[in-house]
Design a protein around this motif. Structure first.
Motif, PDB file in Angstrom:
ATOM      1  N   ASP A   5       0.918  -1.332   0.269  1.00  0.00           N
ATOM      2  CA  ASP A   5       0.016   0.111   0.024  1.00  0.00           C
ATOM      3  C   ASP A   5       0.439   1.307   0.014  1.00  0.00           C
ATOM      4  N   HIS A   6       1.982   1.648   0.191  1.00  0.00           N
ATOM      5  CA  HIS A   6       3.021   2.390  -0.503  1.00  0.00           C
ATOM      6  C   HIS A   6       2.685   3.585  -1.008  1.00  0.00           C
ATOM      7  N   PRO A   7       2.504   4.536  -0.896  1.00  0.00           N
ATOM      8  CA  PRO A   7       2.609   5.100  -2.056  1.00  0.00           C
ATOM      9  C   PRO A   7       3.691   5.691  -3.486  1.00  0.00           C
ATOM     10  N   LEU A   8       4.717   5.065  -2.622  1.00  0.00           N
ATOM     11  CA  LEU A   8       5.550   4.952  -3.614  1.00  0.00           C
ATOM     12  C   LEU A   8       5.988   3.963  -4.699  1.00  0.00           C
ATOM     13  N   MET A   9       5.040   2.724  -4.725  1.00  0.00           N
ATOM     14  CA  MET A   9       5.299   1.104  -5.128  1.00  0.00           C
ATOM     15  C   MET A   9       4.531   1.820  -6.737  1.00  0.00           C
ATOM     16  N   VAL A  10       3.555   3.066  -6.518  1.00  0.00           N
ATOM     17  CA  VAL A  10       2.748   3.358  -7.617  1.00  0.00           C
ATOM     18  C   VAL A  10       4.033   4.317  -8.325  1.00  0.00           C
ATOM     19  N   ARG A  11       4.452   3.872  -9.624  1.00  0.00           N
ATOM     20  CA  ARG A  11       4.713   4.845 -10.255  1.00  0.00           C
ATOM     21  C   ARG A  11       3.971   6.437 -10.809  1.00  0.00           C
ATOM     22  N   ASP A  72      11.631   6.625  -7.306  1.00  0.00           N
ATOM     23  CA  ASP A  72      12.389   7.183  -6.620  1.00  0.00           C
ATOM     24  C   ASP A  72      13.286   5.865  -5.912  1.00  0.00           C
ATOM     25  N   LEU A  73      14.977   6.610  -6.058  1.00  0.00           N
ATOM     26  CA  LEU A  73      16.213   5.467  -6.399  1.00  0.00           C
ATOM     27  C   LEU A  73      16.130   5.098  -5.412  1.00  0.00           C
ATOM     28  N   ALA A  74      16.001   6.175  -4.702  1.00  0.00           N
ATOM     29  CA  ALA A  74      16.040   5.491  -2.574  1.00  0.00           C
ATOM     30  C   ALA A  74      14.962   4.753  -2.656  1.00  0.00           C
ATOM     31  N   PHE A  75      13.978   4.990  -3.003  1.00  0.00           N
ATOM     32  CA  PHE A  75      13.060   4.176  -2.240  1.00  0.00           C
ATOM     33  C   PHE A  75      13.167   2.313  -2.903  1.00  0.00           C
ATOM     34  N   CYS A  76      13.395   2.227  -4.134  1.00  0.00           N
ATOM     35  CA  CYS A  76      14.284   1.241  -5.176  1.00  0.00           C
ATOM     36  C   CYS A  76      14.661   0.823  -3.673  1.00  0.00           C
ATOM     37  N   SER A  77      16.107   1.260  -3.625  1.00  0.00           N
ATOM     38  CA  SER A  77      17.031   0.343  -2.832  1.00  0.00           C
ATOM     39  C   SER A  77      16.718   0.010  -1.336  1.00  0.00           C
ATOM     40  N   GLN A  78      15.502   0.734  -1.335  1.00  0.00           N
ATOM     41  CA  GLN A  78      15.159   0.095   0.627  1.00  0.00           C
ATOM     42  C   GLN A  78      14.684  -1.024   0.137  1.00  0.00           C
ATOM     43  N   VAL A  79      13.359  -1.312  -0.438  1.00  0.00           N
ATOM     44  CA  VAL A  79      12.658  -1.833  -0.931  1.00  0.00           C
ATOM     45  C   VAL A  79      13.789  -3.370  -1.052  1.00  0.00           C
ATOM     46  N   HIS A  80      14.780  -2.784  -1.677  1.00  0.00           N
ATOM     47  CA  HIS A  80      15.853  -4.097  -2.910  1.00  0.00           C
ATOM     48  C   HIS A  80      15.887  -4.867  -1.264  1.00  0.00           C
TER      49      HIS A  80
END
Length: 103
Positions: A5-11, A72-80
């Motif tokens: 449900d995180h808003p940054l999971m939507v492009r 968002d590159l920082a968010f991508c890194s956190q999800v990784h």
């Protein structure tokens, strides 16, 4: 907030990253299950695609691949990092994980 449900999971385009779209890695090209299925087996990122994560799952005895691309590159890194730490969990359990809301 749950990862799914995180808003940054939507492009910005409106495309939802969760659950990933799954594609087969075996011979049946029409085998494309959907949803929060399977168990996370492997997580990769590409050097040229630093805003994309590749996920490999096991489901009903077969291996499938999905990908997520982030604005968002920082968010991508956190999800990784989160995904790597939770290899072995089901995709549903990973979607249920609490993830801090960032701006």
């Amino acid at each position: 907030m749950q990862l799914r449900d995180h808003p940054l999971m939507v492009r910005k385009s409106g495309f939802k990253n969760w659950p990933p779209l799954w594609t087969t890695t075996h011979y049946d090209r029409n085998d494309n299950p959907t949803g929060e299925i399977g168990t996370l087996h492997q997580v990769l990122t590409g050097k040229m695609l630093d805003n994309k994560i590749f996920l490999f799952i096991q489901f009903q005895g077969f291996r499938y691949m999905g990908s997520m691309r982030f604005d968002d590159l920082a968010f991508c890194s956190q999800v990784h990092t989160l995904l790597k730490a939770n290899i072995g969990l089901s995709i549903k359990e990973i979607g249920d994980l609490d993830f801090p809301k960032t701006s």
